[in-house]
Scaffold this active site. Structure first.
Site, PDB file in Angstrom:
ATOM      1  N   SER A  70       0.827  -1.199   0.000  1.00  0.00           N
ATOM      2  CA  SER A  70       0.000   0.000   0.000  1.00  0.00           C
ATOM      3  C   SER A  70       0.869   1.259   0.000  1.00  0.00           C
ATOM      4  CB  SER A  70      -0.943  -0.056   1.211  1.00  0.00           C
ATOM      5  OG  SER A  70      -1.902   0.963   1.159  1.00  0.00           O
ATOM      6  N   HIS A 116      -2.602  -1.237  -4.405  1.00  0.00           N
ATOM      7  CA  HIS A 116      -4.046  -1.088  -4.591  1.00  0.00           C
ATOM      8  C   HIS A 116      -4.412   0.397  -4.576  1.00  0.00           C
ATOM      9  CE1 HIS A 116      -4.599  -1.500   0.092  1.00  0.00           C
ATOM     10  NE2 HIS A 116      -3.935  -0.422  -0.243  1.00  0.00           N
TER      11      HIS A 116
END
Length: 389
Positions: free
Chosen positions: A82, A105
């Site tokens: 992330s 993501h």
């Protein structure tokens, strides 16, 4: 960020855990550390194991590294996930151990409110994701930009070190000793994997028209055989020249083929012998079962069908091994004997069940219907168990 070693103009540090305004990995403390290290050292290596965290803290860390007065190299030692992948993009060089991962993501958050509020939250998230994905593109070669856009689908995307290298978001993959794995080797491994995949896919789709080509992985079978022959790994092989080597290789292949055919023939014969042995064993077993009354002749075909394989034969033996014998049906011989006995006064008080089966089977059958107690007593004396009514 923890300092783990110092040597001359170089310093090593380790950043692990989450990025959080309230945690140890926050933008303010990180910025202060980078400034202090830049005053004393020329090169900084950051070992990274980060689960991600606060977007704004991560962006601030990205900007600090992007404009730092020190050369920064990042090495992923476990996971960069992330937001933990973003500040890596600001480093001068980024490496990953070959057994580590990155997870990419879109930006995410929690929200509460009415539809208007939630729409605004969604719009803000889209803007943030756009900024983050631009950072990836800034690091990547232009011909890979379309690849990163595929990750803007709301899913978590886990990437190996090799995949990150192919995508262009890191500069290299290192082995357990910290030595960079050459790109050519990574590509060879990737091609090897794809080659096997194509080969086995072709095998599954093969219709018998032509055999799929074997993948060329490192060495062909011929090269392996030649190497073994030269190393004298095979008995009887003593090639010393190219011509002799070719002849020896051909002879070895022919001999191997002959041995394989002979072995297959032996295995086929053993299988046939086993089938015949089982047929004989089944016949003898059912003959004995019929003789002892465990089965009737009319049932034999049924049991023979069950005994076609070894597993079925074992099941039949288990069933019949615990079964009680079945009274024989009336036979022509028995009926003839019964007819001969008609009209004569015969003392049957001492007759056994077998006597009735041999001399008066129809009377025995009638007894089972009209005088169950007598029939049951005869049956128990004969077989040691009560019959089922």
């Amino acid at each position: 960020m923890k300092i783990i070693s110092k040597s001359g103009t170089k310093v090593k540090a380790r950043l692990s855990g989450d990025i959080s305004v309230w945690g140890r990995n926050n933008a303010i403390s990180f910025s202060n550390q980078i400034d202090e290290l830049a005053e004393e050292y020329e090169e900084l290596e950051i070992q990274v194991h980060c689960y991600g965290g606060d977007v704004m803290e991560g962006i601030a860390m990205y900007n600090v590294l992007k404009h730092a007065d020190i050369k920064v190299t990042a090495v992923v030692i476990g996971l960069a996930a992330s937001m933990g992948t973003i500040f890596l993009l600001a480093c001068d060089k980024v490496y990953m151990y070959k057994n580590t991962y990155q997870m990419i993501h879109e930006a995410l958050t929690g929200a509460y409110g009415n539809s208007t509020t939630l729409k605004k939250v969604a719009e803000t998230l889209d803007k943030i994701s756009g900024i983050l994905y631009q950072h990836y593109k800034d690091k990547m070669p232009e011909n890979k930009h379309a690849e990163i856009e595929k990750f803007m689908d709301g899913e978590d995307h886990w990437l190996t070190a090799q995949e990150c290298k192919e995508l262009g978001i890191i500069d290299g993959v290192i082995d357990k000793d910290g030595i960079e794995v050459p790109t050519a080797m990574l590509q060879a491994k990737s091609q090897e994997k794809e080659s096997f995949k194509q080969y086995f896919s072709a095998s599954l789709e093969h219709n018998g028209e032509s055999s799929p080509k074997e993948p060329k992985i490192k060495s062909t079978m011929k090269e392996v055989l030649i190497a073994k022959i030269l190393a004298k790994n095979f008995v009887g092989v003593s090639a010393t020249s190219a011509d002799e080597l070719g002849e020896e290789l051909l002879a070895f292949a022919e001999a191997s083929s002959k041995e394989r055919d002979e072995l297959k023939a032996k295995l086929d014969q053993l299988e046939l012998d086993q089938v015949e042995r089982q047929k004989t064993e089944v016949k003898n077993y059912l003959d004995n079962a019929e003789k002892t009354g465990a089965i009737q002749n009319s049932q034999r075909a049924f049991y023979e069908n069950l005994c076609k394989d070894a597993e079925g034969f074992e099941s039949v033996k288990n069933i019949l091994g615990s079964a009680t014998p079945t009274p024989q049906r009336s036979t022509i011989t028995g009926q003839m004997r019964e007819e001969e006995g008609k009209g004569e006064s015969v003392d049957k008080s001492k007759w056994t069940l077998q006597d009735y089966q041999d001399k008066a089977p129809s009377e025995l059958e009638n007894m089972a219907k009209t005088d169950w107690e007598k029939f049951s007593n005869l049956y128990e004396k004969e077989y040691g168990v009560k019959p089922e009514k």
